[in-house]
Motif scaffolding. Structure first.
Motif, mmCIF file in Angstrom:
data_model
loop_
_atom_site.group_PDB
_atom_site.id
_atom_site.type_symbol
_atom_site.label_atom_id
_atom_site.label_comp_id
_atom_site.label_asym_id
_atom_site.label_seq_id
_atom_site.Cartn_x
_atom_site.Cartn_y
_atom_site.Cartn_z
ATOM 1 N N VAL A 55 0.850 -1.194 0.000
ATOM 2 C CA VAL A 55 0.000 0.000 0.000
ATOM 3 C C VAL A 55 0.890 1.249 0.000
ATOM 4 O O VAL A 55 1.759 1.394 0.856
ATOM 5 C CB VAL A 55 -0.922 0.017 1.232
ATOM 6 C CG1 VAL A 55 -1.750 1.300 1.269
ATOM 7 C CG2 VAL A 55 -1.827 -1.205 1.240
ATOM 8 N N ASP A 88 -6.806 9.590 2.277
ATOM 9 C CA ASP A 88 -7.087 8.549 1.281
ATOM 10 C C ASP A 88 -6.292 7.274 1.563
ATOM 11 O O ASP A 88 -6.850 6.184 1.625
ATOM 12 C CB ASP A 88 -6.741 9.044 -0.134
ATOM 13 C CG ASP A 88 -7.585 10.237 -0.551
ATOM 14 O OD1 ASP A 88 -8.752 10.310 -0.103
ATOM 15 O OD2 ASP A 88 -7.082 11.082 -1.317
ATOM 16 N N SER A 89 -4.973 7.438 1.748
ATOM 17 C CA SER A 89 -4.150 6.236 1.885
ATOM 18 C C SER A 89 -4.342 5.590 3.248
ATOM 19 O O SER A 89 -4.281 4.367 3.373
ATOM 20 C CB SER A 89 -2.683 6.559 1.607
ATOM 21 O OG SER A 89 -2.182 7.466 2.551
ATOM 22 N N LEU A 94 -7.463 3.667 2.860
ATOM 23 C CA LEU A 94 -7.207 2.499 2.015
ATOM 24 C C LEU A 94 -6.574 1.383 2.829
ATOM 25 O O LEU A 94 -6.998 0.222 2.765
ATOM 26 C CB LEU A 94 -6.296 2.883 0.836
ATOM 27 C CG LEU A 94 -5.854 1.711 -0.050
ATOM 28 C CD1 LEU A 94 -7.053 1.063 -0.737
ATOM 29 C CD2 LEU A 94 -4.833 2.163 -1.101
ATOM 30 N N ALA A 126 -4.162 4.948 -3.597
ATOM 31 C CA ALA A 126 -5.396 5.418 -2.962
ATOM 32 C C ALA A 126 -6.171 6.419 -3.822
ATOM 33 O O ALA A 126 -6.985 7.166 -3.302
ATOM 34 C CB ALA A 126 -5.066 6.032 -1.601
ATOM 35 N N ASN A 174 -8.886 8.272 -5.787
ATOM 36 C CA ASN A 174 -10.333 8.173 -5.648
ATOM 37 C C ASN A 174 -11.034 8.826 -6.851
ATOM 38 O O ASN A 174 -10.387 9.275 -7.794
ATOM 39 C CB ASN A 174 -10.781 8.802 -4.325
ATOM 40 C CG ASN A 174 -10.409 10.277 -4.247
ATOM 41 O OD1 ASN A 174 -10.459 10.989 -5.249
ATOM 42 N ND2 ASN A 174 -10.015 10.727 -3.065
ATOM 43 N N ARG A 179 -6.154 0.222 -8.001
ATOM 44 C CA ARG A 179 -6.777 1.383 -7.367
ATOM 45 C C ARG A 179 -8.140 0.999 -6.793
ATOM 46 O O ARG A 179 -9.174 1.241 -7.406
ATOM 47 C CB ARG A 179 -6.930 2.515 -8.394
ATOM 48 C CG ARG A 179 -5.597 3.015 -8.944
ATOM 49 C CD ARG A 179 -5.787 4.133 -9.945
ATOM 50 N NE ARG A 179 -4.525 4.778 -10.262
ATOM 51 C CZ ARG A 179 -3.740 4.452 -11.294
ATOM 52 N NH1 ARG A 179 -4.097 3.477 -12.103
ATOM 53 N NH2 ARG A 179 -2.610 5.096 -11.511
#
Lengths: 468, 468
Positions: free
Chosen positions: B52, B59-60, B63, B154, B156, B189
């Protein structure tokens, strides 16, 4: 045409001067570019009568001047049409300006007034949409009455960019990017790839007068919002934004032609309220495009969510989805059917020598054999019916026979089953019972709407077996 | 990989805990959506090691949490990697946060520092581009060293929309709209169709800590300019703008798959620095796409203006244009050749029994016949040469013979002409002189790079004659 408002003075041309002004000056650089564009794209054939849509704004005034100056090269005749939208108080001034302009230039002018605000209130639509509808109705009416071949519109590169951007923002597929074509039926757009600033420069060089379209500055209209609020910001990223949008437009135009060829090649089988196509060699993109094309023909264009969910279904061997009021998309074996729900015939008694229609299949009862596809019947109670739950021939289910003959699911409920009293004697392409031909009564299949499908399906089956 | 900056502490994973935290709670609705998305699009095969990319932003961080909670369902192993960009003073704080987060979650973390500003100065590129380059280099290096299969990013729905819009504004064809695929090589993704606000809601629900990416608020970066200046205005027209851009993305993805199939079907003939394809049944769109594909393979992608001008040339029966340094696109008969200029062999003396290469054509001089395509030669001065101005056989020009045999123009200058002393005795597929086979010397054509083309071309010619 709906409520076109008061017609002033009349649809008859205001000016009918025998000689139009002929310009003897050398052509301006913009005139040369437009001439080249018209010729390269074969927009206007020699000898055409071209009706110029003349609002009186800078674009249409320049279009009229440019076309007047290149009309001898193109060998065309020019006329003009102006619709007074009656939206703003200045509309009457615009009308007067246009009348004077055409008088000076010796151009036949057709003029009319339409109460756009009233039309929009009555039809509950936006002012921009209403004005467009009434304008195009008016132009088409004048085109016919003046025996014109084409309508010349003054859309320019900025209009094109704004339209594309508007479509992108509202949501569109790729072919939705094909808007404002250089030639679209009787409409032509000679200035399509010329920017607004180039047109304004031309007007300055030629010292042309024109009216200011005040609605341009009203950001209530989406188009103007894009022009005055969105584009300036996007141009901070790329000052040559219009070229970027033109690039997308160019690519989408090529794609559209490619899709037209696809539709041509796909040999759609159309019968009554149903279109069927064979998906054997088609990829997902091609299937989706054919589905979009077919549903548009039914006036029920698919929306994005439907396209997305159908494309997920495509890998299944069969499915059936309702996409609009009584409109279904069904897949069976290698076929897709787009069809309107309709009442199906489920029983037809065969008692006279004549033709019978069973869900589109035409049979003829006769004392002679009328086609190679026939059966001899006993002098008994003969009828055609659709399948029923539990239908069997011997121990074999009708359903299994149909599957074995690769009859797509979506055809099975309307498929003709010919019975002699209670005995099933014939299911075309599926089953035929051996009957002695002694009675002199024959039932012949003389029109078969789906025969080509069943043959293609059979062909596919043979190929599959060969591969095994 | 270039100048990755100081490595702190080391590429070895910081934490190697034997048991990763297993979440026993029921899945959150967003987790279920991501799980479904991953499964439907087959993003991550069972048993994968997934790295990851962890910036520490919302976002990450989300995730990582989502993947941790669905990892038992997916049967995957998770690792994380963080590159300290050293752009802002807070970068060190971000690094510390990420280290603590992975410690708490029991996730192996790979970490490194890169002096992005220095890298950008040295390579004269923008900070955004430089950071991206170094980040992807770092991630790929860690992926290999940690034996990971995939890198989870991550990105989007908002990132997707911004990227598409950016491309549209800068200028793109339709396939340029295919950016940020759900699965792109080793990159996946999982959050691509989840909006930023949905991700922020998840972080709130789960009470997750994350760092604020300050660069997000710096409108000097184009991406942030689009995010903070452009999108809010476009959303005044359509609040659900991201869905519109997703729709375009979906359509472009389908188109791309269609184009891959086209390229597969087109049977490109590749030989040395040249690719040839047969345009017989192709439409303009297909030809343009193949040209784009081929020029990209030569690392000289066509720009929009080139595409536009070439598409105007396509209707001509032959043309030749230079599109980049020594790269040419040429059309002859029904073939298009994309080729790098190179030195051509114009003369080869045949004096020993051995193989001779004449511009890719391989001939063998021998005392035996080595292929069905051969000629007997006299014991004389034999050689192969290219055509010369005024070349004739009897009264017929070589050029006319070649045209008659439908040899595309672009092959004629390198075409082998076999001579016996001064007499032309053989031009493969074009002309063969009758020679008595007494000398015991044979020249056989044993490899012919363009034979299939000449056969296709001949086929086409026969078809044309049949039609006449």
């Amino acid at each position: 045409m709906r409520r076109l408002g008061v017609r002033v003075p009349s649809l008859a041309p205001i000016f009918l001067l025998s000689a139009q002004r002929v310009c003897k000056l050398p052509l301006d650089e913009l005139e040369i570019r437009v001439l080249k564009f018209v010729q390269e794209n074969q927009l206007i054939p020699h000898g055409s009568r071209v009706l110029v849509a003349l609002s009186g704004g800078v674009d249409s005034v320049c279009l009229l001047h440019i076309l007047l100056n290149i009309k001898s090269k193109l060998q065309i005749k020019l006329l003009a049409a102006h619709l007074n939208h009656m939206i703003r108080p200045s509309a009457i001034h615009d009308e007067k300006f246009v009348i004077q302009l055409c008088k000076n230039l010796g151009v036949e002018l057709y003029i009319e007034r339409a109460d756009v605000p009233k039309f929009c209130r009555e039809n509950k639509i936006g002012i921009e949409e209403g004005a467009r509808t009434l304008r195009y109705n008016f132009l088409e009416k004048v085109r016919k009455e003046s025996s014109s071949d084409l309508i010349a519109l003054a859309h320019n590169l900025n209009d094109l960019g704004e339209t594309i951007l508007h479509r992108i923002v509202r949501g569109t597929g790729l072919t939705g990017l094909v808007c404002m074509k250089p030639k679209d039926g009787v409409k032509v757009r000679p200035l399509l790839y010329i920017s607004r600033s180039e047109i304004e420069d031309y007007a300055r060089r030629k010292k042309l007068n024109y009216v200011e379209d005040e609605s341009n500055y009203d950001v209530r209209y989406t188009r103007n919002f894009i022009r005055h609020r969105v584009l300036p910001i996007l141009k901070e990223i790329n000052p040559d934004l219009e070229s970027s949008l033109k690039q997308l437009h160019f690519a989408a135009n090529l794609l559209e032609k490619h899709l037209l060829k696809l539709i041509e090649k796909s040999r759609l089988i159309q019968f009554q309220d149903r279109v069927i196509f064979y998906i054997n060699d088609l990829d997902e993109f091609e299937i989706v495009e054919l589905l979009k094309y077919c549903t548009e023909k039914f006036n029920e264009p698919l929306n994005y969510r439907q396209i997305e969910s159908i494309s997920r279904l495509l890998s299944k061997s069969s499915f059936s989805v309702c996409v609009a009021d009584k409109l279904w998309i069904k897949k069976g074996f290698q076929f897709i059917s787009i069809e309107r729900e309709r009442n199906k015939i489920s029983f037809v008694k065969l008692d006279d020598f004549k033709e019978y229609n069973f869900n589109g299949w035409i049979f003829k009862l006769s004392d002679r054999i009328e086609s190679e596809n026939y059966i001899a019947l006993d002098k008994n109670k003969n009828f055609i019916r659709s399948r029923r739950p539990g239908d069997k021939i011997g121990k074999i289910k009708i359903k299994d026979l149909m599957i074995n003959s690769r009859i797509p699911e979506f055809l099975r409920d309307e498929y003709p089953i010919i019975c002699d009293d209670d005995k099933i004697v014939w299911i075309p392409y599926v089953y035929k019972c051996q009957v002695r031909e002694v009675s002199g009564i024959f039932l012949s299949l003389i029109f078969d709407p789906y025969g080509c499908i069943l043959k293609m399906s059979g062909l596919e089956r043979r190929k599959r077996f060969e591969r095994q």
